[in-house]
Design a protein around this motif. Structure first.
Motif, PDB file in Angstrom:
ATOM      1  N   GLY A 114       0.788  -1.221   0.000  1.00  0.00           N
ATOM      2  CA  GLY A 114       0.000   0.000   0.000  1.00  0.00           C
ATOM      3  C   GLY A 114       0.826   1.279   0.000  1.00  0.00           C
ATOM      4  N   LEU A 115       2.164   1.168   0.044  1.00  0.00           N
ATOM      5  CA  LEU A 115       3.004   2.364  -0.001  1.00  0.00           C
ATOM      6  C   LEU A 115       2.721   3.150  -1.278  1.00  0.00           C
ATOM      7  CD1 LEU A 115       5.471   3.976   1.202  1.00  0.00           C
ATOM      8  CD2 LEU A 115       6.880   2.612  -0.363  1.00  0.00           C
ATOM      9  N   ARG A 116       2.552   4.478  -1.136  1.00  0.00           N
ATOM     10  CA  ARG A 116       2.272   5.338  -2.291  1.00  0.00           C
ATOM     11  C   ARG A 116       3.501   6.185  -2.609  1.00  0.00           C
ATOM     12  NH1 ARG A 116      -3.135   5.724  -3.741  1.00  0.00           N
ATOM     13  NH2 ARG A 116      -4.472   4.368  -2.452  1.00  0.00           N
ATOM     14  N   LEU A 117       3.794   6.267  -3.897  1.00  0.00           N
ATOM     15  CA  LEU A 117       4.954   7.018  -4.364  1.00  0.00           C
ATOM     16  C   LEU A 117       4.468   8.160  -5.246  1.00  0.00           C
ATOM     17  CD1 LEU A 117       7.164   3.987  -5.509  1.00  0.00           C
ATOM     18  CD2 LEU A 117       7.247   5.159  -3.296  1.00  0.00           C
ATOM     19  N   PRO A 118       4.610   9.415  -4.814  1.00  0.00           N
ATOM     20  CA  PRO A 118       4.212  10.535  -5.671  1.00  0.00           C
ATOM     21  C   PRO A 118       5.183  10.691  -6.841  1.00  0.00           C
ATOM     22  CG  PRO A 118       5.241  11.339  -3.661  1.00  0.00           C
ATOM     23  CD  PRO A 118       5.114   9.857  -3.503  1.00  0.00           C
ATOM     24  N   LEU A 119       4.626  10.843  -8.023  1.00  0.00           N
ATOM     25  CA  LEU A 119       5.443  11.034  -9.224  1.00  0.00           C
ATOM     26  C   LEU A 119       4.746  12.054 -10.100  1.00  0.00           C
ATOM     27  CD1 LEU A 119       7.968   9.871 -10.864  1.00  0.00           C
ATOM     28  CD2 LEU A 119       6.218   8.660 -12.209  1.00  0.00           C
ATOM     29  N   GLY A 120       5.297  13.256 -10.202  1.00  0.00           N
ATOM     30  CA  GLY A 120       4.633  14.302 -10.969  1.00  0.00           C
ATOM     31  C   GLY A 120       3.241  14.526 -10.439  1.00  0.00           C
ATOM     32  N   GLY A 121       2.245  14.327 -11.308  1.00  0.00           N
ATOM     33  CA  GLY A 121       0.855  14.537 -10.898  1.00  0.00           C
ATOM     34  C   GLY A 121       0.111  13.267 -10.577  1.00  0.00           C
ATOM     35  N   ARG A 122       0.809  12.151 -10.417  1.00  0.00           N
ATOM     36  CA  ARG A 122       0.133  10.884 -10.106  1.00  0.00           C
ATOM     37  C   ARG A 122       0.765  10.224  -8.887  1.00  0.00           C
ATOM     38  NH1 ARG A 122       1.247   7.376 -15.492  1.00  0.00           N
ATOM     39  NH2 ARG A 122       1.335   9.438 -16.411  1.00  0.00           N
ATOM     40  N   GLU A 123       0.106   9.202  -8.396  1.00  0.00           N
ATOM     41  CA  GLU A 123       0.651   8.387  -7.321  1.00  0.00           C
ATOM     42  C   GLU A 123       0.722   6.938  -7.789  1.00  0.00           C
ATOM     43  OE1 GLU A 123      -0.019   9.838  -2.777  1.00  0.00           O
ATOM     44  OE2 GLU A 123      -1.705   8.824  -3.757  1.00  0.00           O
ATOM     45  N   LEU A 124       1.834   6.301  -7.513  1.00  0.00           N
ATOM     46  CA  LEU A 124       2.020   4.889  -7.795  1.00  0.00           C
ATOM     47  C   LEU A 124       1.855   4.123  -6.487  1.00  0.00           C
ATOM     48  CD1 LEU A 124       5.230   5.297  -9.986  1.00  0.00           C
ATOM     49  CD2 LEU A 124       2.847   5.336 -10.742  1.00  0.00           C
ATOM     50  N   VAL A 125       1.323   2.915  -6.567  1.00  0.00           N
ATOM     51  CA  VAL A 125       1.009   2.148  -5.375  1.00  0.00           C
ATOM     52  C   VAL A 125       1.778   0.827  -5.403  1.00  0.00           C
ATOM     53  CG1 VAL A 125      -0.811   1.155  -3.943  1.00  0.00           C
ATOM     54  CG2 VAL A 125      -1.308   3.140  -5.406  1.00  0.00           C
ATOM     55  N   CYS A 126       2.514   0.538  -4.331  1.00  0.00           N
ATOM     56  CA  CYS A 126       3.235  -0.723  -4.185  1.00  0.00           C
ATOM     57  C   CYS A 126       2.321  -1.759  -3.527  1.00  0.00           C
ATOM     58  CB  CYS A 126       4.488  -0.527  -3.333  1.00  0.00           C
ATOM     59  SG  CYS A 126       5.688   0.622  -4.033  1.00  0.00           S
ATOM     60  N   LEU A 127       2.277  -2.950  -4.097  1.00  0.00           N
ATOM     61  CA  LEU A 127       1.419  -4.024  -3.588  1.00  0.00           C
ATOM     62  C   LEU A 127       2.250  -5.280  -3.355  1.00  0.00           C
ATOM     63  CD1 LEU A 127      -1.541  -3.517  -6.085  1.00  0.00           C
ATOM     64  CD2 LEU A 127      -1.445  -2.742  -3.706  1.00  0.00           C
ATOM     65  N   ASP A 128       2.062  -5.896  -2.211  1.00  0.00           N
ATOM     66  CA  ASP A 128       2.734  -7.151  -1.923  1.00  0.00           C
ATOM     67  C   ASP A 128       2.245  -8.211  -2.904  1.00  0.00           C
ATOM     68  OD1 ASP A 128       4.392  -8.902  -0.519  1.00  0.00           O
ATOM     69  OD2 ASP A 128       2.832  -9.444   0.911  1.00  0.00           O
ATOM     70  N   ALA A 129       3.174  -8.961  -3.519  1.00  0.00           N
ATOM     71  CA  ALA A 129       2.794  -9.882  -4.592  1.00  0.00           C
ATOM     72  C   ALA A 129       3.613 -11.171  -4.523  1.00  0.00           C
ATOM     73  CB  ALA A 129       2.985  -9.199  -5.952  1.00  0.00           C
ATOM     74  N   PRO A 130       3.454 -11.956  -3.455  1.00  0.00           N
ATOM     75  CA  PRO A 130       4.245 -13.185  -3.324  1.00  0.00           C
ATOM     76  C   PRO A 130       3.748 -14.278  -4.255  1.00  0.00           C
ATOM     77  CG  PRO A 130       2.653 -13.040  -1.552  1.00  0.00           C
ATOM     78  CD  PRO A 130       2.533 -11.751  -2.326  1.00  0.00           C
ATOM     79  N   GLY A 131       4.516 -15.355  -4.301  1.00  0.00           N
ATOM     80  CA  GLY A 131       4.178 -16.511  -5.130  1.00  0.00           C
ATOM     81  C   GLY A 131       5.368 -16.920  -5.949  1.00  0.00           C
ATOM     82  N   HIS A 132       5.855 -15.996  -6.779  1.00  0.00           N
ATOM     83  CA  HIS A 132       7.107 -16.224  -7.493  1.00  0.00           C
ATOM     84  C   HIS A 132       8.271 -16.146  -6.515  1.00  0.00           C
ATOM     85  CE1 HIS A 132       9.934 -16.115 -10.857  1.00  0.00           C
ATOM     86  NE2 HIS A 132      10.546 -15.122 -10.239  1.00  0.00           N
ATOM     87  N   ALA A 133       8.199 -15.177  -5.617  1.00  0.00           N
ATOM     88  CA  ALA A 133       9.179 -15.017  -4.540  1.00  0.00           C
ATOM     89  C   ALA A 133       8.508 -14.255  -3.409  1.00  0.00           C
ATOM     90  CB  ALA A 133      10.415 -14.265  -5.038  1.00  0.00           C
ATOM     91  N   ARG A 134       8.995 -14.465  -2.188  1.00  0.00           N
ATOM     92  CA  ARG A 134       8.402 -13.756  -1.049  1.00  0.00           C
ATOM     93  C   ARG A 134       8.771 -12.278  -1.046  1.00  0.00           C
ATOM     94  NH1 ARG A 134       9.653 -18.804   1.393  1.00  0.00           N
ATOM     95  NH2 ARG A 134      11.642 -18.051   2.201  1.00  0.00           N
ATOM     96  N   HIS A 135       9.800 -11.922  -1.815  1.00  0.00           N
ATOM     97  CA  HIS A 135      10.249 -10.528  -1.873  1.00  0.00           C
ATOM     98  C   HIS A 135       9.755  -9.833  -3.144  1.00  0.00           C
ATOM     99  CE1 HIS A 135      13.275 -12.061  -4.710  1.00  0.00           C
ATOM    100  NE2 HIS A 135      13.523 -13.003  -3.813  1.00  0.00           N
ATOM    101  N   HIS A 136       8.581 -10.217  -3.616  1.00  0.00           N
ATOM    102  CA  HIS A 136       8.052  -9.683  -4.872  1.00  0.00           C
ATOM    103  C   HIS A 136       6.982  -8.634  -4.586  1.00  0.00           C
ATOM    104  CE1 HIS A 136       6.798  -9.463  -9.007  1.00  0.00           C
ATOM    105  NE2 HIS A 136       7.582 -10.457  -9.360  1.00  0.00           N
ATOM    106  N   LEU A 137       7.043  -7.540  -5.334  1.00  0.00           N
ATOM    107  CA  LEU A 137       5.989  -6.530  -5.279  1.00  0.00           C
ATOM    108  C   LEU A 137       5.478  -6.257  -6.684  1.00  0.00           C
ATOM    109  CD1 LEU A 137       7.024  -3.433  -6.355  1.00  0.00           C
ATOM    110  CD2 LEU A 137       8.374  -3.610  -4.269  1.00  0.00           C
TER     111      LEU A 137
END
Length: 326
Positions: free
Chosen positions: A143-166
């Protein structure tokens, strides 16, 4: 010679070839908004020259880069991170919390890759994997949000391939940058605009239940497309999710078949290791699926395109069988 052109998508999204192993094997993506840049995955050290050239072609400089995002820390995605961070002094490295310490000290990461590929191959493919100062690393909690210019990018936990995958979600573009969490799709297998997707079950953290949940999580996002590292834009996300589930089930069935054969019957002389037999089953699956899809490529060419993936998928399934509890 590796493809050097910039692939331009809508909403400030771009891709280039990372120059890793062969053309159209690994992509590096850019998200550009109001002159600010996020780079998704780095390829290897040699990929940096391609990235610098692409930025210049887009009228951007090295000071424009705010973030370098790693979908995960396997070296075909993260091997160039140290070099990139030296080249982009204003950028922060965004990485899953489970991977952050390995980017600050990549020695165990390199040792793990060497255990899979061998020391010589790791040196040849990745060169020196440079550390990143811990002060420049941001741990991408879900759920971490990254401001970039006029938008926000959202990081999502995404395991399965690896536990350290987003997964990185861009709501403005309706795009998810999925690394290896949503399979791979080589453009050579495209047929009349349709795209073929195949799971990736790389060792050593493959978890099928987590992978299924991640596929469903991604498919539930409001998306126009996903952007894979291998190789870039994949459309028709719900149908591709269904194909991934079906082919993942087939992967597991092949692995369990070979496990059962090992337990309940004497194997024929020369049958090879379990991982070798799993790879043979995966090769048969790939060719059958490609034929049913309508691929015009000769079987030998398909196997060559997927050679590394078939080997890694087989190894990952073999490791998983050793950890599976009934």
């Amino acid at each position: 010679m590796f493809m050097q052109e910039i692939i331009t998508y809508d909403h400030g999204l771009f891709a280039i070839d990372a120059g890793y192993v062969r053309p159209q094997m690994a992509a590096i993506h850019f998200i550009v908004d109001d002159g600010r840049v996020t780079i998704v995955d780095t390829g290897v050290n040699e990929s940096l020259a391609h990235v610098k050239a692409a930025l210049a072609a887009l009228g951007l400089d090295q000071a424009s880069v705010d973030y370098v995002v790693l979908t995960h820390i396997h070296l075909d995605h993260a091997g160039g991170a140290g070099s990139f961070m030296r080249a982009f002094p204003g950028a922060r490295l965004i990485v899953h919390p489970r991977g952050a310490r390995h980017m600050a000290d990549p020695s165990k990461l390199v040792a793990g890759a060497s255990a899979v590929y061998g020391d010589e191959a790791v040196r040849r493919l990745y060169g020196e994997v440079l550390p990143v100062a811990a002060t420049r690393i941001i741990e991408a909690t879900d759920g971490l949000r990254l401001p970039l210019g006029g938008r926000e990018l959202v990081c999502l936990d995404a395991p399965g391939h690896a536990r350290h995958h987003l997964c990185l979600f861009d709501p403005i573009a309706g795009a998810a940058f999925t690394g290896d969490a949503f399979g791979l799709s080589y453009r050579e297998l495209d047929v009349d605009g349709r795209q073929f997707v195949f799971p990736t079950t790389t060792p050593v953290q493959f978890d099928p239940d987590a992978m299924r949940a991640t596929i469903d999580m991604i498919a539930a996002l409001p998306l126009s497309a996903v952007y894979l590292t291998h190789f870039s834009q994949l459309r028709d996300v719900p149908a591709q999710a269904a194909a991934l589930h079906r082919r993942l089930d087939a992967h597991l069935a092949i692995a369990r078949r070979e496990q059962a054969a090992e337990k309940h019957a004497a194997l024929a002389e020369g049958a090879g290791s379990r991982a070798t037999r799993i790879r043979e089953g995966l090769t048969e699956l790939l060719l059958a699926e490609a034929e049913a899809f309508g691929s015009h490529l000769p079987a030998a060419e398909i196997v060559e395109l997927f050679a590394t993936d078939l080997e890694l998928n087989a190894q990952g399934l073999d490791v998983w069988l050793g950890t599976e509890t009934v």
